[in-house]
Design a protein around this motif. Structure first.
Motif, PDB file in Angstrom:
ATOM      1  N   GLU A 130     -16.450   7.311  -7.460  1.00 33.42           N
ATOM      2  CA  GLU A 130     -17.009   5.960  -7.581  1.00 33.42           C
ATOM      3  C   GLU A 130     -16.199   4.953  -6.764  1.00 33.42           C
ATOM      4  OE1 GLU A 130     -18.231   2.720 -11.078  1.00 33.42           O
ATOM      5  OE2 GLU A 130     -17.369   4.674 -11.610  1.00 33.42           O
ATOM      6  N   VAL A 131     -14.870   5.095  -6.807  1.00 33.90           N
ATOM      7  CA  VAL A 131     -14.013   4.197  -6.031  1.00 33.90           C
ATOM      8  C   VAL A 131     -14.249   4.397  -4.540  1.00 33.90           C
ATOM      9  CG1 VAL A 131     -11.614   3.667  -5.442  1.00 33.90           C
ATOM     10  CG2 VAL A 131     -12.255   4.032  -7.829  1.00 33.90           C
ATOM     11  N   MET A 132     -14.320   5.651  -4.112  1.00 33.18           N
ATOM     12  CA  MET A 132     -14.573   5.959  -2.695  1.00 33.18           C
ATOM     13  C   MET A 132     -15.876   5.311  -2.220  1.00 33.18           C
ATOM     14  SD  MET A 132     -13.797  10.020  -2.459  1.00 33.18           S
ATOM     15  CE  MET A 132     -12.228  10.757  -2.914  1.00 33.18           C
ATOM     16  N   ALA A 133     -16.951   5.576  -2.976  1.00 31.51           N
ATOM     17  CA  ALA A 133     -18.268   5.087  -2.569  1.00 31.51           C
ATOM     18  C   ALA A 133     -18.325   3.562  -2.561  1.00 31.51           C
ATOM     19  CB  ALA A 133     -19.338   5.657  -3.503  1.00 31.51           C
ATOM     20  N   LYS A 134     -17.724   2.933  -3.568  1.00 30.79           N
ATOM     21  CA  LYS A 134     -17.752   1.477  -3.656  1.00 30.79           C
ATOM     22  C   LYS A 134     -17.009   0.849  -2.482  1.00 30.79           C
ATOM     23  CE  LYS A 134     -17.010  -2.264  -7.001  1.00 30.79           C
ATOM     24  NZ  LYS A 134     -16.534  -2.594  -8.374  1.00 30.79           N
ATOM     25  N   TYR A 135     -15.864   1.408  -2.146  1.00 30.42           N
ATOM     26  CA  TYR A 135     -15.076   0.858  -1.044  1.00 30.42           C
ATOM     27  C   TYR A 135     -15.788   1.047   0.292  1.00 30.42           C
ATOM     28  CZ  TYR A 135     -11.352   0.239   2.370  1.00 30.42           C
ATOM     29  OH  TYR A 135     -10.617  -0.185   3.458  1.00 30.42           O
ATOM     30  N   MET A 136     -16.244   2.257   0.561  1.00 29.22           N
ATOM     31  CA  MET A 136     -16.866   2.545   1.858  1.00 29.22           C
ATOM     32  C   MET A 136     -18.178   1.779   2.029  1.00 29.22           C
ATOM     33  SD  MET A 136     -14.638   4.351   3.327  1.00 29.22           S
ATOM     34  CE  MET A 136     -15.545   4.774   4.822  1.00 29.22           C
ATOM     35  N   ALA A 137     -18.943   1.612   0.961  1.00 23.58           N
ATOM     36  CA  ALA A 137     -20.174   0.811   1.045  1.00 23.58           C
ATOM     37  C   ALA A 137     -19.833  -0.653   1.292  1.00 23.58           C
ATOM     38  CB  ALA A 137     -20.990   0.970  -0.227  1.00 23.58           C
ATOM     39  N   GLY A 138     -18.751  -1.131   0.659  1.00 22.62           N
ATOM     40  CA  GLY A 138     -18.346  -2.528   0.826  1.00 22.62           C
ATOM     41  C   GLY A 138     -17.913  -2.861   2.238  1.00 22.62           C
ATOM     42  N   LEU A 139     -17.303  -1.902   2.925  1.00 17.14           N
ATOM     43  CA  LEU A 139     -16.886  -2.143   4.302  1.00 17.14           C
ATOM     44  C   LEU A 139     -18.069  -2.470   5.207  1.00 17.14           C
ATOM     45  CD1 LEU A 139     -14.157   0.556   5.110  1.00 17.14           C
ATOM     46  CD2 LEU A 139     -13.831  -1.900   4.716  1.00 17.14           C
ATOM     47  N   SER A 140     -19.231  -1.922   4.876  1.00 21.35           N
ATOM     48  CA  SER A 140     -20.418  -2.123   5.718  1.00 21.35           C
ATOM     49  C   SER A 140     -21.376  -3.155   5.140  1.00 21.35           C
ATOM     50  CB  SER A 140     -21.143  -0.787   5.905  1.00 21.35           C
ATOM     51  OG  SER A 140     -20.327   0.152   6.582  1.00 21.35           O
ATOM     52  N   THR A 141     -20.916  -3.921   4.166  1.00 23.14           N
ATOM     53  CA  THR A 141     -21.768  -4.935   3.552  1.00 23.14           C
ATOM     54  C   THR A 141     -21.185  -6.334   3.812  1.00 23.14           C
ATOM     55  OG1 THR A 141     -22.460  -3.390   1.804  1.00 23.14           O
ATOM     56  CG2 THR A 141     -22.804  -5.748   1.406  1.00 23.14           C
ATOM     57  N   TYR A 142     -21.873  -7.111   4.628  1.00 24.37           N
ATOM     58  CA  TYR A 142     -21.429  -8.470   4.982  1.00 24.37           C
ATOM     59  C   TYR A 142     -22.577  -9.170   5.698  1.00 24.37           C
ATOM     60  CZ  TYR A 142     -20.894  -6.121   9.474  1.00 24.37           C
ATOM     61  OH  TYR A 142     -21.124  -5.399  10.618  1.00 24.37           O
ATOM     62  N   PRO A 165     -11.819  -8.286  -2.894  1.00 23.54           N
ATOM     63  CA  PRO A 165     -12.235  -7.258  -3.856  1.00 23.54           C
ATOM     64  C   PRO A 165     -12.117  -5.840  -3.296  1.00 23.54           C
ATOM     65  CG  PRO A 165     -14.143  -8.428  -2.988  1.00 23.54           C
ATOM     66  CD  PRO A 165     -12.933  -9.182  -2.539  1.00 23.54           C
ATOM     67  N   LEU A 166     -12.290  -5.679  -2.000  1.00 23.85           N
ATOM     68  CA  LEU A 166     -12.163  -4.353  -1.410  1.00 23.85           C
ATOM     69  C   LEU A 166     -10.710  -3.892  -1.403  1.00 23.85           C
ATOM     70  CD1 LEU A 166     -14.640  -4.579   1.601  1.00 23.85           C
ATOM     71  CD2 LEU A 166     -14.976  -3.436  -0.592  1.00 23.85           C
ATOM     72  N   LEU A 167      -9.788  -4.798  -1.081  1.00 28.14           N
ATOM     73  CA  LEU A 167      -8.369  -4.433  -1.114  1.00 28.14           C
ATOM     74  C   LEU A 167      -7.921  -4.057  -2.523  1.00 28.14           C
ATOM     75  CD1 LEU A 167      -6.799  -7.048   1.329  1.00 28.14           C
ATOM     76  CD2 LEU A 167      -6.992  -4.571   1.669  1.00 28.14           C
ATOM     77  N   GLY A 168      -8.602  -4.622  -3.533  1.00 28.17           N
ATOM     78  CA  GLY A 168      -8.291  -4.264  -4.906  1.00 28.17           C
ATOM     79  C   GLY A 168      -8.615  -2.815  -5.224  1.00 28.17           C
ATOM     80  N   LEU A 169      -9.416  -2.170  -4.373  1.00 30.08           N
ATOM     81  CA  LEU A 169      -9.759  -0.757  -4.557  1.00 30.08           C
ATOM     82  C   LEU A 169      -8.841   0.163  -3.762  1.00 30.08           C
ATOM     83  CD1 LEU A 169     -13.650  -1.063  -4.198  1.00 30.08           C
ATOM     84  CD2 LEU A 169     -12.360  -0.803  -6.325  1.00 30.08           C
ATOM     85  N   THR A 170      -7.862  -0.425  -3.052  1.00 26.82           N
ATOM     86  CA  THR A 170      -6.989   0.368  -2.186  1.00 26.82           C
ATOM     87  C   THR A 170      -5.551   0.352  -2.685  1.00 26.82           C
ATOM     88  OG1 THR A 170      -6.299  -1.411  -0.688  1.00 26.82           O
ATOM     89  CG2 THR A 170      -8.458  -0.405  -0.276  1.00 26.82           C
ATOM     90  N   SER A 171      -4.716   1.085  -1.964  1.00 27.20           N
ATOM     91  CA  SER A 171      -3.285   1.102  -2.282  1.00 27.20           C
ATOM     92  C   SER A 171      -2.608  -0.206  -1.890  1.00 27.20           C
ATOM     93  CB  SER A 171      -2.604   2.273  -1.548  1.00 27.20           C
ATOM     94  OG  SER A 171      -2.814   2.159  -0.148  1.00 27.20           O
ATOM     95  N   GLY A 172      -3.275  -1.012  -1.054  1.00 26.28           N
ATOM     96  CA  GLY A 172      -2.742  -2.314  -0.678  1.00 26.28           C
ATOM     97  C   GLY A 172      -1.643  -2.272   0.354  1.00 26.28           C
ATOM     98  N   ASP A 173      -1.398  -1.117   0.956  1.00 32.01           N
ATOM     99  CA  ASP A 173      -0.345  -1.051   1.960  1.00 32.01           C
ATOM    100  C   ASP A 173      -0.839  -1.621   3.294  1.00 32.01           C
ATOM    101  OD1 ASP A 173      -2.019   0.922   2.971  1.00 32.01           O
ATOM    102  OD2 ASP A 173      -0.741   2.569   2.324  1.00 32.01           O
ATOM    103  N   THR A 174       0.046  -1.654   4.274  1.00 35.01           N
ATOM    104  CA  THR A 174      -0.282  -2.257   5.568  1.00 35.01           C
ATOM    105  C   THR A 174      -1.458  -1.564   6.238  1.00 35.01           C
ATOM    106  OG1 THR A 174       2.027  -2.908   5.886  1.00 35.01           O
ATOM    107  CG2 THR A 174       0.626  -2.838   7.850  1.00 35.01           C
ATOM    108  N   GLN A 175      -1.476  -0.252   6.160  1.00 43.17           N
ATOM    109  CA  GLN A 175      -2.554   0.505   6.781  1.00 43.17           C
ATOM    110  C   GLN A 175      -3.917   0.104   6.225  1.00 43.17           C
ATOM    111  OE1 GLN A 175      -2.183   4.780   6.367  1.00 43.17           O
ATOM    112  NE2 GLN A 175      -4.363   5.106   6.754  1.00 43.17           N
ATOM    113  N   MET A 176      -4.020  -0.037   4.899  1.00 43.04           N
ATOM    114  CA  MET A 176      -5.300  -0.370   4.290  1.00 43.04           C
ATOM    115  C   MET A 176      -5.671  -1.831   4.548  1.00 43.04           C
ATOM    116  SD  MET A 176      -6.315   2.459   3.350  1.00 43.04           S
ATOM    117  CE  MET A 176      -7.880   1.760   2.861  1.00 43.04           C
ATOM    118  N   LYS A 177      -4.675  -2.712   4.628  1.00 43.83           N
ATOM    119  CA  LYS A 177      -4.968  -4.113   4.957  1.00 43.83           C
ATOM    120  C   LYS A 177      -5.544  -4.239   6.359  1.00 43.83           C
ATOM    121  CE  LYS A 177      -1.538  -6.217   1.883  1.00 43.83           C
ATOM    122  NZ  LYS A 177      -0.265  -6.994   1.796  1.00 43.83           N
ATOM    123  N   GLN A 178      -5.011  -3.437   7.273  1.00 42.69           N
ATOM    124  CA  GLN A 178      -5.503  -3.469   8.646  1.00 42.69           C
ATOM    125  C   GLN A 178      -6.894  -2.851   8.765  1.00 42.69           C
ATOM    126  OE1 GLN A 178      -2.377  -1.396  10.739  1.00 42.69           O
ATOM    127  NE2 GLN A 178      -1.118  -3.249  10.975  1.00 42.69           N
TER     128      GLN A 178
END
Length: 222
Positions: free
Chosen positions: A86-98, A110-123
């Motif tokens: 569920e986390v995977m699908a929500k994050y990946m769908a959110g990346l393409s929704t704007y 809200p998308l960063l809240g689904l990630t580890s929050g490290d530099t790689q994910m922020k980028q």
């Protein structure tokens, strides 16, 4: 030569006694044979019943409760796998929704809240940039993403390095983009990884998994 009358009677009596003895002997043999056959049948029917009962006890245990067939404990329970998906699908769908009016900070929070929050994910958690974003604003574009987990590629628990449990799955992402009154659908498969942090599953990385069907039209059903 005729026998005396007394001799005839004695002979007949002897024959009668022999006949009675023969009948008695035959009766005894018949009775004992029947009993032995009956006991054998009972023993034969009891043996399978005992065998079935022993097998049932072996399967269920002495207290009658069903025991698990295997002794191994799964790395991740099925309910937890579903949460990770569920986390995977929500994050990946959110990346393409704007859309063209999306604010980068408000959109990414809200998308960063689904990630580890490290530099790689922020980028990685960003809106289109440069010419692509300028074109989106000019065309007043919008995009709607959907994501479905196709299959799990790896489930692990790194006990040596202490990085904990992680799941990598193949996720199919489709994005329906509208610009200038025209809608196209792009589909790609990604290898998405989530890891467990403080009892929660968070996205820690994703990479393209094949070329996909970029630019396939919505009407084509891709």
């Amino acid at each position: 030569m005729d026998l005396p009358e007394e001799g005839k009677r004695s002979g007949l009596l002897a024959l009668a006694v022999l006949g009675v003895l023969l009948v008695a002997v035959l009766t005894v043999f018949t009775v004992f044979d029947g009993d032995e056959g009956g006991d054998g049948g009972a023993a034969a029917s009891a043996a399978p019943s005992a065998g079935r009962q022993d097998a049932a006890n072996a399967d269920t245990g002495s207290d009658g409760k069903q025991e698990p067939s295997g002794g191994a404990t799964p790395i991740v329970a099925l309910t937890e796998v579903a949460e990770a998906h569920e986390v995977m699908a929500k994050y990946m769908a959110g990346l393409s929704t704007y859309d063209h009016a999306s604010n980068p900070a408000a959109w990414s929070a809200p998308l960063l809240g689904l990630t580890s929050g490290d530099t790689q994910m922020k980028q990685a958690t960003t809106l289109p940039a440069g010419k692509a974003w300028a074109q989106c604003e000019a065309d007043r574009c919008s995009s709607k993403g959907t994501a479905t987990v196709v299959r799990d590629a790896m489930i692990s628990d790194d006990l040596v390095r202490g990085s904990g449990r992680s799941i990598s799955s193949v996720v199919n992402v489709s994005a329906a983009r509208t610009a200038g009154g025209k809608t196209v659908t792009e589909s790609n498969r990604w290898l998405v990884t989530v890891k467990e942090e403080s009892g929660e599953w968070v996205v820690s990385g994703f990479d393209i998994f094949g070329l996909g069907d970029v630019g396939a039209s919505e009407e084509s059903g891709e």
